[in-house]
Write an enzyme that holds these catalytic residues in place. Structure first.
Site: not given
Length: 276
Positions: A112-113
């Site tokens: 997610g990053c």
């Protein structure tokens, strides 16, 4: 020692529990492997990624991290498979070597990053260029149907139901090409790299994403020189703030022929919808 697989998917057994009874099944799942992005012998990042289109991935990462300004500044690129992962080994021209060490970061990035492990807050929120020029222009239905059109370019997602995609939409021509990955920012880097390697100007069309829009997505889109970003899900508030200040048209919730526009709507020609 056996090198890791470079396959993008794997077939695994499972047990399906259904109302009508239990049965053995085989599922196709997406692969994710540690991919070390190594520039001139120094590791810039280690990302969990789908091990496909790694040349595009390394090129796009180099462009969006500003290690290079053009693919011609890459002298060589090769993928080395190790026991624990894959090394995308890139050698840049001598005049770009100092840039790598100024911008270098080390991370093991979760899906997610795209900013995990970055060296400083200043690097995370680096200044963006301002996108100039009015165009390109999209018809309202082109924008509203963009993510639906992208569905036709997601073979790995069709098999696994678990991958993001980034596509490039040309006005009146539709999706030109797309790339997939378990990480949305990886898919975008792969797309940007593919455009650069094929000599396609991102400023001529729109980037279309299956995901939400975070800060790093806006940064990569703006640095690539694309003026329109269309996503299936929401932007964060700060991502929208960056898009607005950089001159990026940001459209979200593009689904089933509808779309919301949050910044610089002048590039989406609204008029009256043509349902023919």
């Amino acid at each position: 020692m056996v090198p890791v697989s470079r396959a993008s998917t794997a077939s695994v057994p499972g047990l399906a529990i259904r109302r009508e009874g239990d049965r053995d099944i085989a599922r196709i799942l997406p692969e994710e492997r540690p991919v070390a992005l190594v520039f001139n012998g120094a590791t810039a990042a280690v990302m969990m990624a789908t091990p496909a289109d790694l040349e595009d991935f390394a090129t796009g990462f180099a462009l969006t991290e500003r290690f290079i300004e053009h693919p011609d500044q890459i002298e060589s690129l090769e993928n080395i498979t190790h026991e624990n992962g894959i090394e995308a080994r890139v050698w840049l021209r001598d005049d770009r070597r100092d840039v790598v060490f100024e911008r270098r970061r080390t991370m093991l990035g979760p899906l997610g990053c795209g900013l995990c492990g970055i060296d400083s807050l200043e690097q995370a929120l680096r200044p963006l260029p301002t996108l100039t020029g009015d165009g390109p222009f999209l018809d309202r239905l082109e924008a509203a149907r963009a993510t639906d059109a992208l569905r036709n370019f997601q073979p790995l997602h069709d098999m696994t139901q678990a991958l993001h995609a980034a596509g490039f939409l040309l006005p009146e021509r539709g999706i030109l090409l797309a790339r997939e990955d378990v990480g949305r920012h990886n898919a975008l880097d792969k797309l940007i790299g593919a455009l650069a390697r094929q000599g396609i100007d991102p400023g001529d069309g729109a980037i279309v994403l299956t995901s939400r829009v975070s800060v790093d997505i806006v940064q990569k889109t703006v640095i690539a020189g694309c003026r329109i970003l269309i996503a299936a899900s929401a932007p964060t508030a700060y991502a929208l703030e960056l898009a607005t200040s950089a001159g990026l048209t940001l459209a979200a919730f593009a689904r089933d022929g509808e779309v919301d526009i949050y910044s610089h709507p002048n590039r989406i020609r609204r008029g009256h919808p043509d349902e023919s």
